[in-house]
Design a protein around this motif. Sequence first.
Motif, PDB file in Angstrom:
ATOM      1  N   GLU A 738       0.831  -1.211   0.000  1.00 21.59           N
ATOM      2  CA  GLU A 738       0.000   0.000   0.000  1.00 21.59           C
ATOM      3  C   GLU A 738       0.876   1.276   0.000  1.00 21.59           C
ATOM      4  N   ASP A 739       1.966   1.159  -0.686  1.00 17.30           N
ATOM      5  CA  ASP A 739       2.866   2.300  -0.855  1.00 17.30           C
ATOM      6  C   ASP A 739       2.448   3.016  -2.148  1.00 17.30           C
ATOM      7  N   TRP A 740       1.359   3.788  -2.058  1.00 18.07           N
ATOM      8  CA  TRP A 740       0.765   4.396  -3.245  1.00 18.07           C
ATOM      9  C   TRP A 740       1.663   5.475  -3.845  1.00 18.07           C
ATOM     10  N   GLU A 741       2.375   6.154  -2.989  1.00 17.68           N
ATOM     11  CA  GLU A 741       3.268   7.213  -3.487  1.00 17.68           C
ATOM     12  C   GLU A 741       4.382   6.617  -4.339  1.00 17.68           C
ATOM     13  N   GLU A 742       4.992   5.540  -3.831  1.00 19.11           N
ATOM     14  CA  GLU A 742       6.058   4.878  -4.582  1.00 19.11           C
ATOM     15  C   GLU A 742       5.509   4.269  -5.874  1.00 19.11           C
TER      16      GLU A 742
END
Length: 839
Positions: A738-742
Amino acid sequence: MDCYTANWNPLGDSAFYRKYELYSMDWDLKEELRDCLVAAAPYGGPIALLRNPWRKEKAASVRPVLDIYSASGMPLASLLWKSGPVVSLGWSAEEELLCVQEDGAVLVYGLHGDFRRHFSMGNEVLQNRVLDARIFHTEFGSGVAILTGAHRFTLSANVGDLKLRRMPEVPGLQSAPSCWTALCQDRVAHILLAVGPDLYLLDHAACSAVTPPGLAPGVSSFLQMAVSFTYRHLALFTDTGYIWMGTASLKEKLCEFNCNIRAPPKQMVWCSRPRSKERAVVVAWERRLMVVGDAPESIQFVLDEDSYLVPELDGVRIFSHSTHEFLHEVPAASEEIFKIASMAPGALLLEAQKEYEKESQKADEYLREIQELGQLTQAVQQCIEAAGHEHQPDMQKSLLRAASFGKCFLDRFPPDSFVHMCQDLRVLNAVRDYHIGIPLTYSQYKQLTIQVLLDRLVLRRLYPLAIQICEYLRLPEVQGVSRILAHWACYKVQQKDVSDEDVARAINQKLGDTPGVSYSDIAARAYGCGRTELAIKLLEYEPRSGEQVPLLLKMKRSKLALSKAIESGDTDLVFTVLLHLKNELNRGDFFMTLRNQPMALSLYRQFCKHQELETLKDLYNQDDNHQELGSFHIRASYAAEERIEGRVAALQTAADAFYKAKNEFAAKATEDQMRLLRLQRRLEDELGGQFLDLSLHDTVTTLILGGHNKRAEQLARDFRIPDKRLWWLKLTALADLEDWEELEKFSKSKKSPIGYLPFVEICMKQHNKYEAKKYASRVGPEQKVKALLLVGDVAQAADVAIEHRNEAELSLVLSHCTGATDGATADKIQRARAQAQKK
């Protein structure tokens, strides 16, 4: 009818006894019966004579001869006795001759003098020698009781399942008892013996003194004792000349008779008929035979020759040098019909039938008299029953004709009893023939059963007669003809003067595919007779491989057994043979045998994969099967090795094997696996965590999840992972984190080789609609509608589909239009469709 009763002798007022001739004996006896050991089997069985036994007055150099005859005196076997001194002879229930020797050994012979087996009665009997012995019959089988020189008793109640029992010692017994016998009470064998005026009963636990109730006073010794055929009654002959008769339990006295003869009898046996209330004992001296019972008088016969008594179920057989006779109580039905001035229904019916044959009106008078008394059914039944107890066929026919005549005047007389009696008498007359020599009575036949009678005919090798009886009685093939043919075949293989081919052909022609016949059983008998080649030929006719193979293995024909097992298609059978071969042959011969049988080799490999890996490796090495050898080393690298160095070494061996097999792909893949293992070990050392034994994809995924993106990319370059696969791996891993930015940075790093629809799908899978909408706008036109539908923008999806004028996309959008909210969108699509159709 008066003449017919001339040989009837009354014993008291309620019973008659008669003696009639069974056979005129034509045997050539060179010695008197008194000079032989004699044994006669019950139920019309054979007679065994041991000529010239060991006696002091005989020359020690003369060997005795054992002769076996049928009951009619026909010779069955003769053999020179070459073993030790014999004390007693006796027949088992299976008509095997038991010869009890002085040293306690019991030799068992067949009906035709063939030696079967032997057993010993124990070391104590061997040391003390045998003084006397008795062979007796119980419900368990045939037993042997021994009196030793130490005056102790040993017995076995069943010689088929030998269990020796040493009976308790009799107090004060210093010499052999005056008489003794074996009893069977409450399913337990006992010994009853007389010592002077005292009687002792021995069981497995104790010695008990017993006293016969009501015994006449003055008895100082018991000279003879006899047990009835059913072991229910006992007779004692005393030195005062009295004969005491009572129950075998010695609790009840039946009667006592004074014969006025004090000399000990040669033999004393019971003579009683089943279901009869009369009890009688037959006593034999040198030249006199006496029948005594519960009557003040006795019946006496003069014996012209030395005779021997054989107790039977319903009477006594008496044979001598020249004749064989049967003494019994006249059955009730015969007595009612034939006694003088009888007015019994059966007697009147017999007279009516005789007068009818004379065409005399008296026949009608007799018949009316029976009918007026309402006894015609009883008369028919009496005649049928009496016919069964008659020995002469002419009298049987006369009585059956009378019964048939009476049946004609009855409306509902069941014919079964008449038909069965005719069948039984025809069978009995056939086996009573002089050349067959089995003088069974009707009562004995019913007690013995037809199956046992057939077995006895087979023992005498009278196969044609046995088959004729089966066919006449319409017995089931498995119980009748098939079983007899199987016995015939087993006898046929013993004829060593005929070639193997001729015997096998004759057996097959006779048996064919007869149900119930097992060729493997016949082959086993041939092998037991030392005719291995004949056994193999017979097994060719056996349709069941499961029966062929075990016998072939037993005969050491393992390779043939393997071929038969493979032909059967039964893998369990093949495995059985393979394991037998493995234990029988050396390793090289075993492997060579497998190479000639591809199916067996394949099955054995499967077995080795689970049970014997080293043997499997040897098989591959011997066959130069480098491909399978490489696969073996790969499996072994994970199954057996725990150290990384050992695994790598095993994989290197596998790679070398694949190169030898010219399998470049497998060799390269194995080398890549070796590189991956080394790299995983280095990653564990540097980064920690669990990398070993992960696949290449899982290793990349684990690195991304750990935030080691550069290492993951480097690993992908080293192992040439395609961009599409790498993007999928990274997309999945970042979504799981859930690392949406990455993920957004990753999507913008360069143009996605997998498109942006997967980004939408992955975000929706993680229930993040917001992020999914970011990527929906970047999806190409061909997948735009699907992406908009995934994020729930049905209206915009409809606009795009109308713009594309794609019917499939329009249908897809319509399928997502649900409820009032999407009604306007659906109408818009329908209008667009209508306009398209007009154009």
